[in-house]
Write a protein that holds these residues in place. Structure first.
Motif, PDB file in Angstrom:
ATOM      1  N   ARG A   1       2.134   1.109  -3.596  1.00  0.00           N
ATOM      2  CA  ARG A   1       0.854   1.957  -4.423  1.00  0.00           C
ATOM      3  C   ARG A   1       0.141   3.730  -4.030  1.00  0.00           C
ATOM      4  O   ARG A   1      -0.036   4.280  -4.870  1.00  0.00           O
ATOM      5  CB  ARG A   1      -1.168   1.307  -4.125  1.00  0.00           C
ATOM      6  N   LYS A   2       0.520   4.081  -2.672  1.00  0.00           N
ATOM      7  CA  LYS A   2      -0.092   5.399  -2.265  1.00  0.00           C
ATOM      8  C   LYS A   2       1.133   6.445  -3.263  1.00  0.00           C
ATOM      9  O   LYS A   2       0.326   7.415  -3.714  1.00  0.00           O
ATOM     10  CB  LYS A   2      -0.057   5.164  -0.490  1.00  0.00           C
TER      11      LYS A   2
ATOM     12  N   GLY B   1       0.424   6.707  -6.739  1.00  0.00           N
ATOM     13  CA  GLY B   1      -1.431   7.943  -6.041  1.00  0.00           C
ATOM     14  C   GLY B   1      -2.598   6.740  -6.455  1.00  0.00           C
ATOM     15  O   GLY B   1      -3.879   7.054  -7.553  1.00  0.00           O
ATOM     16  N   GLN B   2      -2.519   5.052  -6.493  1.00  0.00           N
ATOM     17  CA  GLN B   2      -3.221   4.270  -6.626  1.00  0.00           C
ATOM     18  C   GLN B   2      -4.022   3.612  -5.473  1.00  0.00           C
ATOM     19  O   GLN B   2      -3.558   4.309  -4.205  1.00  0.00           O
ATOM     20  CB  GLN B   2      -2.039   2.742  -6.985  1.00  0.00           C
ATOM     21  N   GLU B   3      -4.958   3.365  -4.972  1.00  0.00           N
ATOM     22  CA  GLU B   3      -6.163   3.019  -4.005  1.00  0.00           C
ATOM     23  C   GLU B   3      -5.204   1.784  -3.305  1.00  0.00           C
ATOM     24  O   GLU B   3      -4.323   0.839  -4.072  1.00  0.00           O
ATOM     25  CB  GLU B   3      -7.541   2.280  -4.421  1.00  0.00           C
ATOM     26  N   PRO B   4      -5.350   1.806  -1.928  1.00  0.00           N
ATOM     27  CA  PRO B   4      -4.647   0.484  -1.379  1.00  0.00           C
ATOM     28  C   PRO B   4      -5.663  -0.700  -2.178  1.00  0.00           C
ATOM     29  O   PRO B   4      -6.306  -0.082  -2.354  1.00  0.00           O
ATOM     30  CB  PRO B   4      -5.244   0.575   0.049  1.00  0.00           C
ATOM     31  N   ILE B   5      -4.702  -1.255  -1.613  1.00  0.00           N
ATOM     32  CA  ILE B   5      -5.527  -3.509  -2.303  1.00  0.00           C
ATOM     33  C   ILE B   5      -6.081  -3.484  -0.990  1.00  0.00           C
ATOM     34  O   ILE B   5      -5.923  -3.488  -0.719  1.00  0.00           O
ATOM     35  CB  ILE B   5      -3.993  -4.279  -2.616  1.00  0.00           C
ATOM     36  N   GLY B   6      -7.083  -4.726  -1.971  1.00  0.00           N
ATOM     37  CA  GLY B   6      -8.952  -4.453  -1.169  1.00  0.00           C
ATOM     38  C   GLY B   6      -8.199  -6.575  -0.931  1.00  0.00           C
ATOM     39  O   GLY B   6      -6.670  -6.602  -1.186  1.00  0.00           O
TER      40      GLY B   6
ATOM     41  N   ASN C   1       0.772  -1.197  -0.277  1.00  0.00           N
ATOM     42  CA  ASN C   1      -0.104  -0.504   0.096  1.00  0.00           C
ATOM     43  C   ASN C   1       1.077   1.339  -0.165  1.00  0.00           C
ATOM     44  O   ASN C   1       0.286   2.359  -0.807  1.00  0.00           O
ATOM     45  CB  ASN C   1      -0.967   0.191   1.222  1.00  0.00           C
TER      46      ASN C   1
END
Ligand SMILES: Nc1ncnc2c1ncn2[C@@H]1O[C@H](COP(=O)(O)OP(=O)(O)OP(=O)(O)O)[C@@H](O)[C@H]1O
Ligand SMILES: [Mg+2]
Lengths: 397, 248
Positions: free
Chosen positions: B107-108, B111-116, B104
């Motif tokens: 990802r952050k 600029g990506q969303e956290p992983i589900g 995460n």
């Protein structure tokens, strides 16, 4: 100290008029003891890490005319008031006994099992500096089961001084769990003197969580007076800023075949000061005693201080005892390892702190409380504790 | 993609790296060999941004950016992964939470969303199988109670999770038994992409039989003194380092 004696002498009628007779019966004794003892200086062994006279020196307002709660207290319960607390030997206990008007009595009759914890939340609230002296008497009869969730909170930036004396009688084969959660603020000064007596085959769990505080001194005394009694003392203190947290415990093994387990962990950041003194005293007749005590501390800055003093005193010969303490710093190699995997320095530290206190949390048997405390600790580490306003247990919803 | 120029670094006032020059192009595998204490781990630490080392001279650019100006976590986000020679034990920090935080964080940064949660669990399982890491190890604290070989396997597992563009393997082969070495090396090979590169530090030819290097460097006393093809590694295996030292 004279201010408190004068307060008592000048307002005795008002104080006694607004309390249960039960409490009044001990005031004279307490006042005499307090005058004699005075506040302990740092030279008194059990108070060497907290400057008690300085804490009690400022002027605080005291409300003396609160209405008395109307409680039916059975004689068998009332009789016990003040019999366990060290009214004549501990100045803070004497002071509380002399002044306290706020008595809560919890009585669990023999064999009764309470499923849900009894919640005792104290929300400190005042527009002037305020002193409160709270008293709690818990009598759990043979075979009964109960857990108590005490939570001290304070929202405002106001100076508070609180004393609490708690007496807990654990009957034969009874089980009592106490969770004492403090989440006050830098302006709060708190003394909690707890005395517990555990009868034959009884079980007592005490969990102390200092999430935020100003200056805190918890004194926890447990007597394992019946055969095969068991005590577990758990504690975590998360302190930073100028916070001061002093836990002083005494576990007395009086009868044979008793067990005790103690684990206290501190995370001290910034300029915080933590103190732990845990004394385990195994009396002559307490054969087949098993006792383990650990205090571990994590120092997050060069300025934070930890004083640790586990003491084991054994007068029986057939015992199994261990005690130890450690003081460590953030593991730099672990921090670098985590950063190499992409975690920011703050997040890496956060994980290390959480991991450090996890051991205490893991030992909490009641799952909803364990999860709640884990959540609160995590919020605390993230500096977000006061943002938890929605959950039921916090009593802020 | 990685360009090291005249890199000098010290620790505790002692100069360990004395002018390293090394260029790694996309897709290349470089092997780094050398005697104990030559500075191989030091180089890997300096590239990863270990705070104990001071760079006194030289530059390192990665994908055109100044690597030395970045914090260790920023370097990780840029795609640098170090498989440690001695992976540290972090009791109480669960592998699961740790990997999730690591993914995460990366990802952050982009600029990506956290992983589900479900996606993450599936990913863990898939990568775990790739390197043959036991599921109970993935449920423990980071390296907590892991054997030496398990720790190395765990490093490659983490590499698989994080999909770096430049992997530095510092003696990943040491501590692995013969079978584990094959599994880990094959796992590594499967993770390779056309544009991912690696610096493989090792004392032994065996690892290089699996992970075929394009270029082999010999590091002696903080300098790269010889560079050659894969045959250089076999030559070292046979003859040791003395002949190189003598030729200096
Ligand atoms: N804190 C320190 N202070 C001084 N010297 C250090 C310190 N840390 C490492 N060194 C020295 O740096 C040198 C290079 O060490 P490094 O770990 O990089 O060697 P290496 O090539 O990886 O060796 P090996 O093959 O044994 O892993 C060694 O001589 C070591 O003793
Ligand atoms: Mg090395």
């Amino acid at each position: 100290m004279n201010q408190y004696i004068e307060l008592f002498q000048n307002h005795r009628e008002l104080i006694e008029g607004h309390s249960l007779p039960l409490q009044n019966s001990l005031r004279e004794t307490a006042a005499k003891a307090f005058s004699r003892l005075g506040f302990p200086s740092k030279r008194v062994e059990r108070y060497k890490y907290t400057d008690v006279p300085a804490v009690f020196a400022p002027e605080y307002g005291v409300k003396l005319d609160e209405p008395v709660k109307n409680q039916q207290i059975p004689d068998s319960v009332a009789r016990r008031y003040g019999t366990l607390a060290d009214v004549e030997g501990d100045a803070v206990t004497a002071l509380n006994t002399m002044l306290s008007q706020e008595l809560t009595v919890i009585h669990i009759p023999a064999g009764e099992h309470r499923q849900q914890p009894i919640r005792l939340t104290r929300q400190l609230h005042s527009t002037v500096p305020l002193m409160q002296n709270r008293r709690l008497l818990v009598v759990v009869e043979d075979g009964a089961e109960v857990s108590l969730l005490m939570s001290d909170q304070a929202d405002e930036e106001q100076d508070f001084l609180t004393t609490q004396v708690t007496e807990i009688f654990v009957g034969k084969g009874a089980s009592v769990e106490v969770y004492d959660i403090e989440r006050t603020n830098a302006h709060c000064h708190r003394f909690h003197q707890l005395y517990a007596d555990v009868s034959e085959g009884g079980r007592f769990l005490h969990t102390s969580f200092t999430l935020t505080c100003g200056l805190t001194r918890n004194t926890t005394n447990v007597r394992l007076s019946g055969k095969g009694a068991n005590a577990e003392l758990l504690g975590a203190a998360i302190i930073d800023g100028q916070q001061h947290c002093d836990n002083n415990t005494l576990i007395e093994h009086i009868s044979p075949g008793c067990t005790s387990n103690e684990l206290y962990k501190y995370v001290a950041d910034e300029h915080a000061i933590g103190a732990f003194a845990g004394r385990v005293l195994v009396h002559k007749d307490a054969q087949q005693t098993e006792s383990h005590e650990t205090n571990s501390n994590l120092l997050c800055t060069p300025w934070a201080r930890i004083y640790t003093q586990p003491i084991l005193e054994i007068y029986a010969d057939d015992v199994q005892c261990s005690h130890g303490s450690t003081v460590g710093q953030m593991n730099d190699a672990a921090l670098f390892y985590m950063q190499q995997r992409g975690l920011g320095a703050d997040e890496a530290r956060l994980l290390l702190k959480q991991a450090f206190t996890a051991e205490v949390l893991q030992r909490i048997p009641f799952e909803p409380l364990r999860d709640w405390l884990r959540n609160l600790s995590n919020l605390r580490f993230q500096g977000d504790l006061n943002h938890c306003r929605t959950c039921q247990l916090c009593g802020k919803s | 993609m990685l360009e090291i120029k005249n890199l000098h670094a010290t620790i505790g006032g002692k100069e360990i790296l004395k002018g390293i020059n090394l260029t790694v192009k996309p897709g290349e595998i470089h092997a780094l060999m050398g005697l104990n204490g030559a500075g191989k781990s030091t180089l890997s630490y300096v590239l990863a941004g270990h705070p104990a080392y001071t760079v006194t001279e030289g530059s390192v650019t990665y994908h055109g950016k100044d690597l030395l100006a970045m914090s260790p976590d920023q370097r990780a986000h840029e795609g640098i992964f170090l498989s440690f020679q001695q992976p540290v034990e972090i009791p109480g920090v669960m592998m699961y939470n740790f990997m999730r935080a690591a993914i995460n964080a990366k990802r952050k940064a982009s600029g990506q969303e956290p992983i589900g949660a479900t996606e993450f669990r599936t990913l863990m399982q898939e990568k775990r199988k790739l390197v043959g890491l036991d599921s109970h190890l993935a449920n423990r604290g980071v390296n907590e109670g892991f054997s030496g070989g398990e720790r190395k396997r765990n490093e490659i597992f983490q590499m698989a999770m994080l999909e770096p563009t430049l992997a530095i393997l510092d003696e990943t082969d040491s501590g692995l038994d013969v079978d584990a070495l094959r599994i880990v090396a094959e796992g590594f090979n499967r993770l390779r992409q056309a544009d991912t590169s690696a610096i493989v530090i090792t004392h032994y030819q065996r690892l290089l039989d699996y992970i075929r290097p394009d270029i082999v460097h010999i590091l002696i006393d903080g300098r790269i003194v010889k560079t050659g093809g894969p045959e250089l590694a076999s030559e070292i295996e046979e003859r040791g380092f003395d002949w190189i030292k003598e030729s200096l």
